[in-house]
Design a protein around this motif. Sequence first.
Motif, PDB file in Angstrom:
ATOM      1  N   LEU A  33       0.867  -1.180   0.000  1.00  0.00           N
ATOM      2  CA  LEU A  33       0.000   0.000   0.000  1.00  0.00           C
ATOM      3  C   LEU A  33       0.902   1.228   0.000  1.00  0.00           C
ATOM      4  N   LEU A  34       0.941   1.921  -1.133  1.00  0.00           N
ATOM      5  CA  LEU A  34       1.885   3.017  -1.329  1.00  0.00           C
ATOM      6  C   LEU A  34       1.165   4.349  -1.454  1.00  0.00           C
ATOM      7  N   GLY A  35       1.906   5.402  -1.198  1.00  0.00           N
ATOM      8  CA  GLY A  35       1.368   6.741  -1.368  1.00  0.00           C
ATOM      9  C   GLY A  35       2.219   7.742  -0.622  1.00  0.00           C
ATOM     10  N   PRO A  36       2.202   9.014  -1.050  1.00  0.00           N
ATOM     11  CA  PRO A  36       2.944  10.056  -0.325  1.00  0.00           C
ATOM     12  C   PRO A  36       2.375  10.243   1.077  1.00  0.00           C
ATOM     13  N   ASN A  37       3.113  10.942   1.931  1.00  0.00           N
ATOM     14  CA  ASN A  37       2.591  11.274   3.252  1.00  0.00           C
ATOM     15  C   ASN A  37       1.284  12.044   3.113  1.00  0.00           C
ATOM     16  N   GLY A  38       0.277  11.652   3.917  1.00  0.00           N
ATOM     17  CA  GLY A  38      -1.003  12.335   3.866  1.00  0.00           C
ATOM     18  C   GLY A  38      -1.928  11.855   2.769  1.00  0.00           C
ATOM     19  N   ALA A  39      -1.540  10.787   2.066  1.00  0.00           N
ATOM     20  CA  ALA A  39      -2.354  10.305   0.942  1.00  0.00           C
ATOM     21  C   ALA A  39      -3.620   9.592   1.399  1.00  0.00           C
ATOM     22  N   GLY A  40      -3.608   9.050   2.629  1.00  0.00           N
ATOM     23  CA  GLY A  40      -4.777   8.325   3.135  1.00  0.00           C
ATOM     24  C   GLY A  40      -4.508   6.878   3.487  1.00  0.00           C
ATOM     25  N   ASP A 154       1.607  -1.146   9.225  1.00  0.00           N
ATOM     26  CA  ASP A 154       1.868   0.250   8.853  1.00  0.00           C
ATOM     27  C   ASP A 154       3.321   0.584   9.171  1.00  0.00           C
ATOM     28  N   GLU A 155       4.153   0.673   8.153  1.00  0.00           N
ATOM     29  CA  GLU A 155       5.586   0.965   8.284  1.00  0.00           C
ATOM     30  C   GLU A 155       6.263   0.017   9.286  1.00  0.00           C
ATOM     31  N   VAL A 198       0.519  -3.987  -6.012  1.00  0.00           N
ATOM     32  CA  VAL A 198       0.673  -2.626  -5.500  1.00  0.00           C
ATOM     33  C   VAL A 198      -0.659  -1.882  -5.593  1.00  0.00           C
ATOM     34  N   ILE A 199      -1.038  -1.235  -4.491  1.00  0.00           N
ATOM     35  CA  ILE A 199      -2.163  -0.305  -4.490  1.00  0.00           C
ATOM     36  C   ILE A 199      -1.609   1.066  -4.150  1.00  0.00           C
ATOM     37  N   LEU A 200      -1.775   2.010  -5.049  1.00  0.00           N
ATOM     38  CA  LEU A 200      -1.211   3.348  -4.879  1.00  0.00           C
ATOM     39  C   LEU A 200      -2.321   4.350  -4.597  1.00  0.00           C
TER      40      LEU A 200
END
Length: 231
Positions: A33-40, A154-155, A198-200
Motif C-alpha cells: 500500500l503506497l502513497g505520499p505522506n497524507g495520501a490516506g 503500517d511501516e 501494489v495499491i497506490l
Amino acid sequence: MSLHITNLTKKFGEQTALNDINVRIDKTEIIGLLGPNGAGKSTLMKSIVGALKIDAGAISFDGKDITQNEIDSKRKIGFLPENNPLYGEMYVREYLNFVAELHDLPKARIDEVIELVGITPEKSKKISQLSKGYKQRVGLAQAILHSPDLLILDEPTNGLDPNQIIEIRNVIKEIGREKTVILSTHIMQEVEALCSRVILIHQGSIIWDSPIDEFRGKFESLEDAFANYTH
C-alpha cells in the motif's frame, strides 16, 4: 479470506481523507500500500480494522459487513499501527500473555511467536528497556499472535537497522505464504522484496491497483514509477 471495500469515503471536517475507495482482495497475497505522506494510507488501514468509523461506503470481510460484525472481524485481523502502542512498564512475555488471554490462546502459542519474531533473548525485559527494533518485533508479535487471516502492517520496519529489516521481511514473507498481508511502506526495496501487488493512493483516491510488474511498467525502478504517478 476475502476483503471487499466498496465506495469507501472518510472525511475529517472539510478534508476528504478517502474518496470513493474500491478494493477487492480474494486470495492470499502480500500487497504493498503506497502513497505520499497524507495520501490516506493510515486512514484506510484504520478503517479496515474498525479503529475509524467510515462516513460512506462499506467494508466486508469474509462476506460480512465489518460494522455489523465488528468483534468477529477483529478476531481474524492483525494490526501493527505506525506508532506501535505498547505498555512500556510490562515485561515482553507478560504483555504477550495479556494479548493471548484476550484471544483465549494457549500459552504454547506465545513461545512460538516469540521465536518466530526473534525476541527470545529479550522476553524477560521490560518493553521500555528495548531498542526501537525489538519494540517493533513485539508489536509484530502481538499482531500475529492469534494467527489472523488478514495482517495489516503500517511501516513495520521503520527505525530498524539493515539486519533487523532483513529479519522482519523474512518473517512477513513467511506469514504471506498462508495469510493475506497489507503492507504500508515508503521503502521501494521492501515492496520489491515482498509484494506481488501494489495499491497506490494519492490525495485520498486509488490511482493504481495492479501486479507489481505492471506498476513498474516502462520505468527503470519502482521509485521512478512512484514519482511519476504521484508527481
